[in-house]
Motif scaffolding. Structure first.
Motif, PDB file in Angstrom:
ATOM      1  N   GLY A 180       0.775  -1.233   0.000  1.00 16.11           N
ATOM      2  CA  GLY A 180       0.000   0.000   0.000  1.00 16.11           C
ATOM      3  C   GLY A 180       0.806   1.282   0.000  1.00 16.11           C
ATOM      4  O   GLY A 180       0.246   2.371   0.102  1.00 16.11           O
ATOM      5  N   PHE A 181       2.110   1.187  -0.133  1.00  9.15           N
ATOM      6  CA  PHE A 181       2.933   2.399  -0.169  1.00  9.15           C
ATOM      7  C   PHE A 181       3.054   2.893  -1.598  1.00  9.15           C
ATOM      8  O   PHE A 181       3.382   2.139  -2.496  1.00  9.15           O
ATOM      9  N   ASN A 182       2.790   4.177  -1.804  1.00  9.08           N
ATOM     10  CA  ASN A 182       2.908   4.732  -3.148  1.00  9.08           C
ATOM     11  C   ASN A 182       4.085   5.683  -3.268  1.00  9.08           C
ATOM     12  O   ASN A 182       4.290   6.291  -4.302  1.00  9.08           O
ATOM     13  N   GLN A 183       4.846   5.799  -2.194  1.00 14.77           N
ATOM     14  CA  GLN A 183       6.035   6.648  -2.215  1.00 14.77           C
ATOM     15  C   GLN A 183       7.123   5.961  -1.401  1.00 14.77           C
ATOM     16  O   GLN A 183       6.859   5.417  -0.326  1.00 14.77           O
ATOM     17  N   VAL A 184       8.348   5.970  -1.929  1.00 16.09           N
ATOM     18  CA  VAL A 184       9.512   5.405  -1.250  1.00 16.09           C
ATOM     19  C   VAL A 184      10.630   6.409  -1.407  1.00 16.09           C
ATOM     20  O   VAL A 184      10.783   7.026  -2.462  1.00 16.09           O
ATOM     21  N   ARG A 185      11.417   6.563  -0.377  1.00 11.91           N
ATOM     22  CA  ARG A 185      12.563   7.480  -0.429  1.00 11.91           C
ATOM     23  C   ARG A 185      13.851   6.697  -0.246  1.00 11.91           C
ATOM     24  O   ARG A 185      13.855   5.611   0.309  1.00 11.91           O
ATOM     25  N   ALA A 186      14.938   7.291  -0.717  1.00  7.76           N
ATOM     26  CA  ALA A 186      16.253   6.693  -0.543  1.00  7.76           C
ATOM     27  C   ALA A 186      17.250   7.806  -0.245  1.00  7.76           C
ATOM     28  O   ALA A 186      17.075   8.942  -0.691  1.00  7.76           O
ATOM     29  N   VAL A 187      18.254   7.478   0.517  1.00 12.56           N
ATOM     30  CA  VAL A 187      19.350   8.408   0.783  1.00 12.56           C
ATOM     31  C   VAL A 187      20.604   7.772   0.200  1.00 12.56           C
ATOM     32  O   VAL A 187      20.934   6.637   0.536  1.00 12.56           O
ATOM     33  N   ILE A 188      21.271   8.503  -0.679  1.00 12.18           N
ATOM     34  CA  ILE A 188      22.463   7.991  -1.345  1.00 12.18           C
ATOM     35  C   ILE A 188      23.613   8.942  -1.055  1.00 12.18           C
ATOM     36  O   ILE A 188      23.477  10.163  -1.201  1.00 12.18           O
ATOM     37  N   THR A 189      24.728   8.372  -0.663  1.00 10.66           N
ATOM     38  CA  THR A 189      25.915   9.176  -0.407  1.00 10.66           C
ATOM     39  C   THR A 189      26.354   9.864  -1.697  1.00 10.66           C
ATOM     40  O   THR A 189      26.459   9.220  -2.747  1.00 10.66           O
ATOM     41  N   GLU A 190      26.592  11.158  -1.612  1.00  9.05           N
ATOM     42  CA  GLU A 190      27.006  11.909  -2.790  1.00  9.05           C
ATOM     43  C   GLU A 190      28.270  11.291  -3.376  1.00  9.05           C
ATOM     44  O   GLU A 190      29.215  10.960  -2.652  1.00  9.05           O
ATOM     45  N   GLY A 191      28.252  11.098  -4.676  1.00 16.22           N
ATOM     46  CA  GLY A 191      29.402  10.512  -5.353  1.00 16.22           C
ATOM     47  C   GLY A 191      29.297   9.015  -5.556  1.00 16.22           C
ATOM     48  O   GLY A 191      30.136   8.425  -6.237  1.00 16.22           O
ATOM     49  N   ASN A 192      28.257   8.385  -4.993  1.00 11.93           N
ATOM     50  CA  ASN A 192      28.053   6.956  -5.194  1.00 11.93           C
ATOM     51  C   ASN A 192      27.324   6.770  -6.522  1.00 11.93           C
ATOM     52  O   ASN A 192      26.111   6.588  -6.585  1.00 11.93           O
ATOM     53  N   VAL A 193      28.100   6.818  -7.597  1.00 13.45           N
ATOM     54  CA  VAL A 193      27.548   6.838  -8.940  1.00 13.45           C
ATOM     55  C   VAL A 193      26.728   5.587  -9.236  1.00 13.45           C
ATOM     56  O   VAL A 193      25.661   5.659  -9.852  1.00 13.45           O
TER      57      VAL A 193
END
Length: 66
Positions: free
Chosen positions: A36-49
């Motif tokens: 039932g989730f329609n939104q997911v977030r992620a945190v990515i370390t800057e530079g992790n191409v």
């Protein structure tokens, strides 16, 4: 926010470049949608191409904060 957060997607170096991270992320997103989730977030370390590419291909958008 009341939405899931993806913290890590990783695999052992011997198994890299076999699309396992993409498969794991796709399956996780499918199950979250089923739940039932329609939104997911992620945190990515800057530079992790590699992670940036993975999440952009999966439909995530890059958000920047001042």
């Amino acid at each position: 926010r009341q939405c899931p957060l993806v913290g890590y997607v990783m695999c052992h170096p011997d198994w890299k470049r076999r699309r396992l991270a993409a498969l794991a992320l796709t399956e996780s997103l499918r199950r979250l949608k089923e739940a039932g989730f329609n939104q997911v977030r992620a945190v990515i370390t800057e530079g992790n191409v590699a992670s940036e590419r993975l999440f952009l291909r999966a439909g995530f958008r890059r958000l920047t904060y001042p």
